[in-house]
Design an enzyme around this catalytic site. Structure first.
Site, PDB file in Angstrom:
ATOM      1  N   SER A  45       1.594  -6.795 174.285  1.00 55.44           N
ATOM      2  CA  SER A  45       2.998  -6.472 174.058  1.00 55.44           C
ATOM      3  C   SER A  45       3.570  -5.674 175.244  1.00 55.44           C
ATOM      4  O   SER A  45       3.534  -6.159 176.372  1.00 55.44           O
ATOM      5  CB  SER A  45       3.136  -5.730 172.720  1.00 55.44           C
ATOM      6  OG  SER A  45       4.468  -5.632 172.319  1.00 55.44           O
ATOM      7  N   ASP A  73       6.495 -15.889 167.823  1.00 61.27           N
ATOM      8  CA  ASP A  73       6.874 -14.569 168.354  1.00 61.27           C
ATOM      9  C   ASP A  73       8.387 -14.531 168.549  1.00 61.27           C
ATOM     10  O   ASP A  73       8.980 -15.481 169.079  1.00 61.27           O
ATOM     11  CB  ASP A  73       6.162 -14.358 169.696  1.00 61.27           C
ATOM     12  CG  ASP A  73       6.195 -12.907 170.175  1.00 61.27           C
ATOM     13  OD1 ASP A  73       7.119 -12.164 169.801  1.00 61.27           O
ATOM     14  OD2 ASP A  73       5.292 -12.534 170.939  1.00 61.27           O
ATOM     15  N   HIS A  97       3.917 -12.113 166.731  1.00 65.38           N
ATOM     16  CA  HIS A  97       3.637 -11.132 167.773  1.00 65.38           C
ATOM     17  C   HIS A  97       2.422 -10.261 167.427  1.00 65.38           C
ATOM     18  O   HIS A  97       2.344  -9.693 166.338  1.00 65.38           O
ATOM     19  CB  HIS A  97       4.883 -10.239 167.945  1.00 65.38           C
ATOM     20  CG  HIS A  97       4.858  -9.355 169.139  1.00 65.38           C
ATOM     21  ND1 HIS A  97       5.149  -9.815 170.402  1.00 65.38           N
ATOM     22  CD2 HIS A  97       4.562  -8.039 169.275  1.00 65.38           C
ATOM     23  CE1 HIS A  97       5.052  -8.816 171.259  1.00 65.38           C
ATOM     24  NE2 HIS A  97       4.698  -7.727 170.598  1.00 65.38           N
TER      25      HIS A  97
END
Length: 337
Positions: free
Chosen positions: A173, A274, A304
């Site tokens: 991330s 995502d 995600h």
């Protein structure tokens, strides 16, 4: 009479910012997921095939790393060295630590699967430390590895067992944003005798000020909502900056041109569902157009940072299988380079 502090910003149970500038990161969301954000103490002895230790790499700034070391199943006299994976955690630049259980359970699994040493950096967090503080920390950790490679300092696990000719960057991330930035910085200097062999950005937090189609259409997940992304980045970016900043939008016009940057081979990992998929794919196209060596690994049906969700990995066979596939994809990439 003591005035009570007032909450001026709150993000999904993860973080509260008060009017005096102080920050509280006590988890206030559902108690059943609290264990994933609990720290796992370091253990020099092997537990399930992995030992961990925390090392201060810069006493001046108190910058620390957590090292994950796999148990040797080979002849102790063997001279086989292990690749070194330098890890940058996610959390929107505002939360999380390398010793959190969610990272511990993934990176202990990765070191056993890949047979590598992982070095995970305790990055400074925003809003107390705005960007580029976390990137400076990631880069400092890379330079520390270089100093070990040169013999300037010593860390027994790394100096005895690590292959400084095969150093990889990996990040989840917002940590994947740091992978891009540290790779670019590392590519602009002489790292000898260390060699950056590859970079693995996983589900990077690449965004633009204007919402993408996937942000508007994909389902939100426990690890990423639009509100979280907006608020974390507002707290993390330098004052007055928008999401078009080069750290959050390296493929944008404000960022250095990709052609002029020197990157190692890259494995970009993207999850099909995502929220940030469209901007991640835009980054991939920008890298390809700049003739960079970049492979794409897509996890179908996943959202995600799905592999960090220990509950889903254990309870849902599809998430469990996709996590195994992701780890296998990372292993194959590292073995190839």
């Amino acid at each position: 009479m003591v005035e009570e502090k007032k909450v001026v910003d709150e993000i999904s149970g993860w973080l509260r910012v008060f009017d005096d500038g102080s920050v509280d990161r006590t988890w206030t969301g559902p108690p059943e997921v609290k264990f994933m954000a609990e720290p796992v103490p370091p253990h020099d002895q092997f537990i399930d095939g992995v030992a961990t230790r925390d090392v201060t790499i810069d006493p001046g700034s108190n910058l620390r790393v957590r090292i994950y070391f796999p148990e040797e199943h080979q002849d102790p006299t063997s001279e086989t060295k292990l690749p070194i994976i330098l890890h940058f955690h996610g959390g929107g630049f505002c939360i999380s630590q390398p010793d959190w259980f969610m990272y511990y359970q993934v990176y202990t699994r990765l070191v056993k699967s890949v047979r590598a040493i992982v070095v995970s950096v305790y990055l400074r967090l925003a809003p107390e430390n705005k960007l580029p503080a976390a990137i400076d920390d990631g880069y400092a950790a890379l330079l520390w590895l270089k100093s070990l490679a040169k013999g300037g300092s010593n860390e027994p696990w790394l100096n005895t067992h690590g292959d400084f000719n095969r150093v990889f960057l990996i990040g989840d991330s917002s940590g994947a944003n740091i992978v891009h930035q540290v790779a670019a910085r590392g590519g602009s200097i002489d790292l000898n005798p260390l060699r950056l062999a590859g970079a693995i950005p996983i589900h990077p937090g690449f965004v633009r000020s204007q919402r993408s189609k996937s942000e508007l259409e994909q389902p939100e997940s426990p690890f990423l909502t639009l509100d979280m992304a907006d608020k974390f980045l507002a707290l993390a970016l330098p004052k007055g900056c928008t999401k078009d900043h080069p750290i959050t939008c390296p493929m944008g016009s404000a960022a250095p041109q990709m052609e002029g940057l020197n990157f190692p081979p890259m494995l970009l990992c993207v999850a099909e569902k995502d929220l940030l998929k469209d901007t991640e794919m835009e980054y991939y196209e920008a890298m390809k157009n700049a003739n960079k060596d970049v492979e794409l690994f897509i996890s179908p049906e996943m959202g995600h940072s799905f592999y960090l969700n220990k509950i889903a990995v254990d309870m849902d066979p599809v998430t469990g299988a996709k996590t195994s596939e992701l780890i296998q994809g990372i292993k194959e990439f590292i073995n190839k380079h």
